[in-house]
Structure formats: structure tokens, C-alpha cells
Design a protein around this motif. Structure first.
Motif, mmCIF file in Angstrom:
data_model
loop_
_atom_site.group_PDB
_atom_site.id
_atom_site.type_symbol
_atom_site.label_atom_id
_atom_site.label_comp_id
_atom_site.label_asym_id
_atom_site.label_seq_id
_atom_site.Cartn_x
_atom_site.Cartn_y
_atom_site.Cartn_z
ATOM 1 N N ILE A 1 -3.669 1.154 2.837
ATOM 2 C CA ILE A 1 -3.542 2.603 2.659
ATOM 3 C C ILE A 1 -4.609 3.319 3.488
ATOM 4 O O ILE A 1 -5.794 3.093 3.302
ATOM 5 N N SER A 2 -4.172 4.147 4.428
ATOM 6 C CA SER A 2 -5.132 4.823 5.300
ATOM 7 C C SER A 2 -4.683 6.259 5.568
ATOM 8 O O SER A 2 -3.927 6.520 6.510
ATOM 9 N N GLN B 1 -4.810 -0.755 -10.247
ATOM 10 C CA GLN B 1 -4.498 0.418 -11.052
ATOM 11 C C GLN B 1 -3.033 0.401 -11.503
ATOM 12 O O GLN B 1 -2.718 0.639 -12.661
ATOM 13 N N LYS B 2 -2.138 0.068 -10.549
ATOM 14 C CA LYS B 2 -0.701 0.086 -10.846
ATOM 15 C C LYS B 2 -0.312 -1.000 -11.834
ATOM 16 O O LYS B 2 0.636 -0.842 -12.600
ATOM 17 N N SER C 1 -7.730 -1.619 -5.055
ATOM 18 C CA SER C 1 -7.903 -0.814 -6.253
ATOM 19 C C SER C 1 -6.575 -0.170 -6.668
ATOM 20 O O SER C 1 -6.276 -0.040 -7.862
ATOM 21 N N TYR C 2 -5.765 0.206 -5.682
ATOM 22 C CA TYR C 2 -4.442 0.797 -5.953
ATOM 23 C C TYR C 2 -3.566 -0.214 -6.689
ATOM 24 O O TYR C 2 -2.908 0.121 -7.670
ATOM 25 N N GLU D 1 -10.345 -2.162 0.344
ATOM 26 C CA GLU D 1 -10.815 -2.018 -1.033
ATOM 27 C C GLU D 1 -9.998 -0.989 -1.795
ATOM 28 O O GLU D 1 -9.681 -1.179 -2.967
ATOM 29 N N ALA D 2 -9.652 0.125 -1.121
ATOM 30 C CA ALA D 2 -8.842 1.155 -1.773
ATOM 31 C C ALA D 2 -7.466 0.590 -2.110
ATOM 32 O O ALA D 2 -6.914 0.856 -3.182
ATOM 33 N N PRO E 1 1.202 4.739 0.340
ATOM 34 C CA PRO E 1 1.844 3.625 -0.358
ATOM 35 C C PRO E 1 3.318 3.457 0.038
ATOM 36 O O PRO E 1 3.804 2.327 0.106
ATOM 37 N N THR F 1 -12.276 -6.396 3.831
ATOM 38 C CA THR F 1 -13.376 -5.899 2.999
ATOM 39 C C THR F 1 -13.824 -4.504 3.434
ATOM 40 O O THR F 1 -14.872 -4.042 3.038
ATOM 41 N N ASN F 2 -13.017 -3.815 4.257
ATOM 42 C CA ASN F 2 -13.386 -2.440 4.633
ATOM 43 C C ASN F 2 -12.911 -1.451 3.557
ATOM 44 O O ASN F 2 -12.288 -1.842 2.576
ATOM 45 N N ALA F 3 -13.217 -0.183 3.754
ATOM 46 C CA ALA F 3 -12.895 0.834 2.748
ATOM 47 C C ALA F 3 -11.392 0.857 2.458
ATOM 48 O O ALA F 3 -10.972 0.978 1.306
ATOM 49 N N GLU F 4 -10.562 0.710 3.507
ATOM 50 C CA GLU F 4 -9.113 0.766 3.347
ATOM 51 C C GLU F 4 -8.613 -0.413 2.508
ATOM 52 O O GLU F 4 -7.754 -0.249 1.635
#
Lengths: 362, 200
Positions: B114-115, B159-160, B155-156, B151-152, B122, B146-149
């Protein structure tokens, strides 16, 4: 650790010039406007990936030119070390550290530690929080690769999250997904900054005391943090809670409104902000103390003195402060001083580099 | 003086080759001259292989990996544990696990991360199929960058699937196996230290 030679091509007023340095005290002399500060700036740039004078790298390109190249040779722990950077007008940059290529400017950082002093450091006290955050970031990046990496991570997450907040149709689920990397990196940054400040504050207080001959107690603290929690998990939780509470406001603003990018370095005398209550002279001494203290902190953390760049600082200082800097410099690592007149110096230079119109005069 | 005319055809071949990843201008020239020196049949075979691959290879209807069948060989293998799913960003990431030869499960290819800056949300990724596959008793191993994208995106997913009975883990970070400690960079050592595991 010291620099041996620097070659400058198309940088400011340097068309093409190689300069070699002594391991100790180097004096850059010559009339104003002939390249003393530019040479200090080149050293700063090739060691720390940015200029201490401007945020626009394009300004560093020689007038009418379209790219600059800086190549540095030096020694770290007795071993030869080479690093270079090429920057083109198009924004394309190429970094090489000991032959290894990279596209990331920040890969230049963490090899040669540098602290610079200049009359503009007064802005650290006078201007907004951005410069003070930058001061902290540059200091921390120079003794912690972890900090540099975490900061990169945080900034990327922040950019992504801000772009999301600007998109009208972006779902809360995606926003929540970007809370994760932001909170993770953000909590680490706040804690690392706070710990570094705990070490920096007493050093800065001592420096200020000796510069000002007793006087006020200088205090440093990190302000604007999401919470005062001292452990990472608690800080993460507080940060996350804050983001959830700010959802609506953040969407309206199209910006992330909490986190390390909103923190500030609070500088005060017994609770009174130096920015608002300090005299011009006090502010100047505080700025100098911050720089002297960061040089000491780097020395303690890395177990070697940083390279010092001093731009025209002696002319403005009285005798006490000159001697104070002189004390710091004596027997320390490599120092570069730009001063029009050698007579202002409280000590003898090992090498004098005379500059005229972007060339070294032999 | 008039300019000499350009050799358009060979120039075009070289620039096509130079457009491939990790092929520079010089390598592209070498490849072009090599191809021209080949027998005609060999070159036609190469062209045919390219066309055929592009025409007949598509995403596996189960995991999203490249395949020439409806369902790829990994998903249709009965020696694989279908309830152990390793989630990766791109098909090439699967090769790393397959080379190890020790991974008993199957895969799921998201097709990226996700970017928002690149306009990838998504809906642009292979999530619908992942939710379908995330039935009771399934374990997902998140092997994202392991970059921000990355990790997000992890996490998505977490969460789902929160509240479902799906077990979710992610890869450990640490010292590369077989590397001598003294040559590992300090950041890797530091992170490995933080995620140390208890021995006794």
C-alpha cells in the motif's frame, strides 16, 4: 580521523580545485568573497549530505554550471577512507563511499563527524523549531546509525500518511495501517532524542557557565512530545491514542498533527525561554554552547573528536570566549578555521590555505 | 557537413535491451551484437519464447504467482500444507523461500504494498483472494519488506483479520546465517540484539 584532500568541481566559486589539509589546525585565509566559507560548506556537504547555509542543493552548483562533484580522501582509525558526491541540476545525485555506489545522499553520513560554528548559528535560538529539530537530528545521526535509519523510516511513513490525509476518499482502514510504522518509528525517535538531550544538557550548561563566567543555568528539554512516557511501549500507546483522537482534525488539515516532526528543543534559563527573554549576547553564547556541547558529546560517544568547522567566529567574540574556544580546540582533532586575518587566532595554525577567486594560492 | 545517417534498427534493438533492469548501455550493445551473430533459428527461438511467455503466463487463480496453468504447481501440490500461507509482495520473493527447500507451505502474492504516494491502495492489490483464503486454522506468515510501506501493509492485514481465528506471524530480523559476526553491520547487530531469544 582526519581529512586529507578534497577536490571540488563546479561547486560555488570553485571551477576545479584540489585542496590538501593538515591533520591538525587548518587556517583558511583570504579576502571575503573568495571562497573560505564555500570550502567549509563543501566539507560539510560531503561529510553530512547537506549544506549548513542552504537547503537548496541547486544553489551549490557553480554559476552557469549544471553539476558539482566533491571527492574527499581521509583517514578513519588509520585506514584510508574515500567518499564522493555528484549532484546535477536535474536533481540526480550519485554517492560513493569507499567505491560502493548509492543513490542515497544520507549514506555519506556517519563516517566523518563534523560540528560547524558560524555567525548564523544564532538562528538556532531565534528562528522556529525546524532548525532546532534539524540540529538534534544531525547530532544524533552522527553517533547512531539506528537513529538515521529510524528517521528515514519515520519520514517515509509521514510522507505516505500525509498524502493519504490529502486524498478525500481515503479509508480509515488504510490510515490506521499507516499509523503503525509512524508510531513504531516515532516512539523510538522521541526516546532517542530525549536520551541524547539528557547527555547534552549538562555539557551545554557547563559550556555556557564558562563562556558567560558563571551566570544563568542553561536548561535544555524536548518539548511538544506526544507524552512524557519513558518506556517505548507506553510511548507508542500514547502516540497511537493521540492519533486516534486527532483523526477528524487531521483529515481537515490534510496533515499529520502529532509526532516527532512537531517536537522542539526548548532552551531556557530557569524556565524562561531564551528566545523570548535572552539578550543578543546571551543568545550568541547559548548557540555557541550548544555547538561546543555537541562536539563534546560526539567525542564521548564515538571516542574521537569530531572535525570542527569554524566560520568567522573569532572576529565577533571577546577575549574570554576566544580563549574558551581555543581551549576546546587545543590538542583536539582536525579543525578548519575561516578567518580573514591570522592575527585574530589565539593559537598557531599547522597549515595556512590562502584562497583567491576559488583557487588555492601557492 | 552532412551528418551520417543513423543505423535505426540496431539502435532500436540496443535501446530496447538497455531498458531491461540491471542492463546498462554497454551490456545492451554486447547482447545486441551477440544476437546478430547467432543463427537465425536461435534468435527466432528466443523471440518465440518471449511471445509465448507473455501470451500464456498469467497469475495463479489461487496465490497470484506466475503460472501457465489455472492453478500453479505449488498450490496444486499435495505435499504442501495448504493452511500455512506465506504472504509476499512480488513473485520473485517466492524464489528465496523455494531455494531454501524447507518451506512446507504455500504462498500469496499481493502484487506490491500500500503506497498512497504512488496511488496504490488496497483495491489495487490481491487482498480479496487473501481474505477468502484466510479461513479458520490458517497461519499467515507476513514476509513483506521492512520499509514503511511493507509495515503499513502488514498492519492493514493484521487489522482486517483481527478477531478471526487466523494466526499471523512475521519473519524475524537478525544476523544472516553463515556470516561472521565481526563483518555484520552495526545496525543489524543492534536490531538482532533487541529481538534476541531466550536460551534458558
Amino acid at each position: 580521523m582526519h581529512l586529507e584532500t578534497l577536490s571540488l568541481t563546479g561547486f560555488r566559486n570553485y571551477r576545479s580545485q584540489e585542496v590538501s589539509f593538515a591533520p591538525g589546525l587548518n587556517l583558511l585565509s583570504g579576502p571575503n568573497g573568495h571562497g573560505k566559507t564555500n570550502l567549509l560548506e563543501a566539507i560539510h556537504y560531503v561529510c553530512l549530505a547537506h549544506s549548513q547555509r542552504t537547503r537548496k542543493d541547486k544553489e551549490l552548483i557553480e554559476w552557469n554550471g549544471n553539476a558539482f562533484v566533491l571527492r574527499l580522501l581521509g583517514r578513519i582509525g588509520g585506514l584510508a577512507h574515500a567518499q564522493s558526491v555528484e549532484y546535477a541540476e536535474t536533481g540526480a545525485k550519485r554517492v560513493k563511499v569507499n567505491g560502493r555506489e548509492s543513490k542515497r545522499l544520507s549514506d555519506l553520513i556517519g563516517h566523518f563527524e563534523v560540528v560547524s560554528f558560524s555567525p548564523e548559528d544564532l538562528d538556532l535560538i531565534r528562528s522556529g523549531p525546524q532548525l532546532r529539530r534539524r540540529f538534534l537530528d544531525i547530532l544524533l545521526c552522527q553517533f547512531s546509525l539506528d537513529y538515521l535509519d529510524t528517521l528515514r523510516h519515520y519520514n517515509q511513513a509521514l510522507k505516505q500518511r500525509n498524502s493519504l490525509l490529502k486524498q478525500a476518499g481515503a479509508g480509515n482502514d488504510v490510515l490506521a495501517a499507516y499509523d503503525a510504522p509512524l508510531v513504531e518509528a516515532g516512539a523510538r525517535i522521541t526516546l532517542m532524542r530525549r536520551r541524547a538531550l539528557a547527555d547534552l544538557a549538562p555539557l551545554a550548561r557547563d559550556c555556557y557557565r564558562s563562556i558567560s563566567d558563571g551566570g544563568e543555568d542553561l536548561e535544555l528539554a524536548l518539548s511538544g512530545c506526544v507524552s512524557e512516557a519513558e518506556e517505548e511501549p507506553a510511548l507508542r500507546e500514547d502516540f497511537h491514542r493521540k492519533l486516534l483522537a486527532l483523526r477528524g482534525t487531521e483529515r481537515e488539515a490534510g496533515l499529520t498533527l502529532a509526532g516527532p516532526h512537531r517536537e522542539d528543543l526548548a532552551i531556557s534559563f530557569s524556565g524562561k525561554a531564551v528566545r523570548d527573554f535572552g539578550s543578543q549576547g546571551q543568545k550568541r553564547s547559548v548557540a555557541l554552547s550548544l555547538k561546543l556541547a555537541s562536539a563534546r558529546l560526539l567525542d564521548a560517544r564515538n571516542r574521537r573528536p569530531p572535525i570542527l568547522l569554524l566560520d568567522d567566529v573569532f572576529a565577533e567574540l571577546d577575549e574570554t570566549r576566544r580563549l574558551r574556544i581555543g581551549e576546546l580546540i587545543r590538542g583536539q582533532g582536525q579543525v578548519f578555521i575561516a578567518n580573514p586575518r591570522a592575527a585574530d587566532l589565539p593559537f598557531q595554525a599547522e597549515k595556512i590555505i590562502t584562497l583567491r577567486c576559488g583557487r588555492v594560492v601557492v | 557537413m552532412d551528418q551520417e545517417p543513423k543505423e535505426i534498427i540496431i539502435e532500436n534493438l540496443i535501446s530496447q535491451l538497455a531498458g531491461l533492469p540491471s542492463i546498462g548501455r554497454k551490456t545492451a550493445q554486447r547482447l545486441a551484437y551477440h544476437l546478430l551473430a547467432q543463427e537465425e533459428g536461435a534468435v527466432q527461438e528466443l523471440a518465440r519464447a518471449l511471445n509465448e511467455a507473455k501470451a500464456r503466463i498469467h497469475a495463479c487463480s489461487s496465490c497470484g504467482n506466475y503460472t501457465e496453468r489455472a492453478v500453479c504447481r505449488i498450490c496444486s501440490s499435495d505435499r504442501r500444507q495448504g493452511n500455512l500461507i506465506c504472504v509476499v509482495e512480488k513473485p520473485a520473493d517466492i524464489l528465496a523461500f523455494e531455494r531454501s527447500g524447507s518451506y512446507p507451505g504455500v504462498y500469496h502474492v499481493l502484487g506490491g504494498s500500500i503506497s498512497p504516494l504512488d496511488g496504490i491502495g488496497p483495491a489495487d492489490l490481491n487482498f480479496a483472494r487473501l481474505w477468502e483464503r484466510s479461513a479458520a486454522g490458517v497461519e499467515l506468515i507476513l514476509a513483506l519488506n521492512t520499509n514503511a510501506e511493507g509495515e503499513a501493509t502488514a498492519s492493514y492485514i493484521a487489522q482486517k483479520l483481527h478477531g478471526s481465528s487466523v494466526k499471523i506471524s512475521r519473519l524475524a530480523r537478525g544476523i544472516p546465517v553463515g556470516s561472521e559476526l565481526e563483518y555484520v553491520d552495526e545496525l543489524t547487530v543492534q536490531r538482532a540484539l533487541e529481538s534476541r531469544v531466550e536460551v534458558i
